[in-house]
Design a protein around this motif. Sequence first.
Motif, PDB file in Angstrom:
ATOM      1  N   LYS A   1       3.472 -13.823   5.199  1.00 12.30           N
ATOM      2  CA  LYS A   1       3.523 -14.330   3.828  1.00 12.30           C
ATOM      3  C   LYS A   1       3.435 -13.181   2.830  1.00 12.30           C
ATOM      4  O   LYS A   1       4.181 -13.150   1.834  1.00 12.30           O
ATOM      5  CB  LYS A   1       2.402 -15.328   3.587  1.00 12.30           C
TER       6      LYS A   1
ATOM      7  N   ASP B   1       1.147 -22.124   3.410  1.00 13.21           N
ATOM      8  CA  ASP B   1       0.028 -21.390   4.000  1.00 13.21           C
ATOM      9  C   ASP B   1       0.543 -20.177   4.770  1.00 13.21           C
ATOM     10  O   ASP B   1       1.717 -20.085   5.126  1.00 13.21           O
ATOM     11  CB  ASP B   1      -0.774 -22.305   4.933  1.00 13.21           C
ATOM     12  N   ASN B   2      -0.369 -19.268   5.083  1.00 16.28           N
ATOM     13  CA  ASN B   2       0.000 -18.042   5.783  1.00 16.28           C
ATOM     14  C   ASN B   2       0.712 -18.316   7.103  1.00 16.28           C
ATOM     15  O   ASN B   2       1.622 -17.577   7.492  1.00 16.28           O
ATOM     16  CB  ASN B   2      -1.248 -17.190   6.047  1.00 16.28           C
TER      17      ASN B   2
ATOM     18  N   LYS C   1      -3.246 -17.621  -4.520  1.00 16.82           N
ATOM     19  CA  LYS C   1      -2.584 -17.562  -3.215  1.00 16.82           C
ATOM     20  C   LYS C   1      -2.236 -16.126  -2.830  1.00 16.82           C
ATOM     21  O   LYS C   1      -2.307 -15.749  -1.652  1.00 16.82           O
ATOM     22  CB  LYS C   1      -1.322 -18.426  -3.228  1.00 16.82           C
TER      23      LYS C   1
ATOM     24  N   ARG D   1      -9.618 -22.669  -8.980  1.00 20.38           N
ATOM     25  CA  ARG D   1      -9.307 -22.072  -7.679  1.00 20.38           C
ATOM     26  C   ARG D   1      -9.422 -20.554  -7.751  1.00 20.38           C
ATOM     27  O   ARG D   1     -10.023 -19.915  -6.877  1.00 20.38           O
ATOM     28  CB  ARG D   1      -7.893 -22.470  -7.253  1.00 20.38           C
TER      29      ARG D   1
ATOM     30  N   HIS E   1      -1.318 -28.194  -6.511  1.00 15.76           N
ATOM     31  CA  HIS E   1      -1.567 -27.464  -7.762  1.00 15.76           C
ATOM     32  C   HIS E   1      -2.845 -27.962  -8.379  1.00 15.76           C
ATOM     33  O   HIS E   1      -3.204 -29.097  -8.244  1.00 15.76           O
ATOM     34  CB  HIS E   1      -0.404 -27.669  -8.731  1.00 15.76           C
TER      35      HIS E   1
ATOM     36  N   CYS F   1       4.470 -18.544  -2.753  1.00 16.06           N
ATOM     37  CA  CYS F   1       3.010 -18.582  -2.711  1.00 16.06           C
ATOM     38  C   CYS F   1       2.488 -19.921  -2.201  1.00 16.06           C
ATOM     39  O   CYS F   1       1.338 -20.022  -1.766  1.00 16.06           O
ATOM     40  CB  CYS F   1       2.432 -18.313  -4.101  1.00 16.06           C
ATOM     41  N   ILE F   2       3.307 -20.964  -2.240  1.00 17.72           N
ATOM     42  CA  ILE F   2       2.825 -22.312  -1.933  1.00 17.72           C
ATOM     43  C   ILE F   2       2.470 -22.511  -0.463  1.00 17.72           C
ATOM     44  O   ILE F   2       1.376 -22.975  -0.146  1.00 17.72           O
ATOM     45  CB  ILE F   2       3.842 -23.376  -2.402  1.00 17.72           C
TER      46      ILE F   2
ATOM     47  N   HIS G   1       2.681 -28.612   1.059  1.00 21.67           N
ATOM     48  CA  HIS G   1       1.639 -27.707   0.582  1.00 21.67           C
ATOM     49  C   HIS G   1       1.683 -27.565  -0.934  1.00 21.67           C
ATOM     50  O   HIS G   1       1.325 -26.539  -1.469  1.00 21.67           O
ATOM     51  CB  HIS G   1       1.815 -26.326   1.219  1.00 21.67           C
TER      52      HIS G   1
ATOM     53  N   ALA H   1      -3.138 -14.019   0.639  1.00 18.26           N
ATOM     54  CA  ALA H   1      -1.939 -13.931   1.483  1.00 18.26           C
ATOM     55  C   ALA H   1      -2.104 -12.833   2.529  1.00 18.26           C
ATOM     56  O   ALA H   1      -2.630 -11.759   2.250  1.00 18.26           O
ATOM     57  CB  ALA H   1      -0.710 -13.662   0.621  1.00 18.26           C
TER      58      ALA H   1
END
Length: 201
Positions: A83, A181-182, A75, A40, A201, A178-179, A198, A79
């Motif tokens: 976030k 979404d925005n 992430k 990722r 991993h 961080c997990i 969300h 961001a």
Amino acid sequence: MSVTDMEVPEEKSKRTAPLTSDNARESGLRPLQRLTGDSRLARINGDTLAQTELPYHSRFAREFLRGDFNFAAAKMTVARGGKLLAIESEFRTAEAWFKKAMVWADALPKRQTVVYPEMVTLQIKHAMSGRLVRLLTIYDQLFLKTMGALLARAVSAESRQRALEAGEARISKIGYLCIPDNDCFAPEGVLLSGPSDHTEH
């Protein structure tokens, strides 16, 4: 530091699988072969393209690096909005806590002990990734300093464990933020919904 300073924040990210003792080396930790989320992170063109060699001594550092670092770093790079504000605020909280914790640890009498580190190469593609590396480095210093104090009987095992758990929670909270979404954050940086949907991993 007071006892309340050592308390663990309410929200903690899920821990990675426990470390086994197979193939343990002198450090007592298995070397990291692969970090979760590396593919990722590799797909992201970050603000910076740097890498660093990080020595680590503690089991928590190893588990966070193995299971959470690259995911969080990826992430952080994307961001935006609320976030980004939430993550930056948690960094400031964690950095302030570790500053106090290190003053406390530095003042403790210690016995010298040799602990061999393991090494891992990390990709740094965003300034906040560098901040996360610094927090992990400071946590590892806290781990070593309190180990020396424990050997000198200057701190109890319970007090040391409480301090380490509080430090772990501060770093884990950053990974936790961080997990989602925005769009799960209000513009002022408040998390609107939990990350249960969300957890990729």
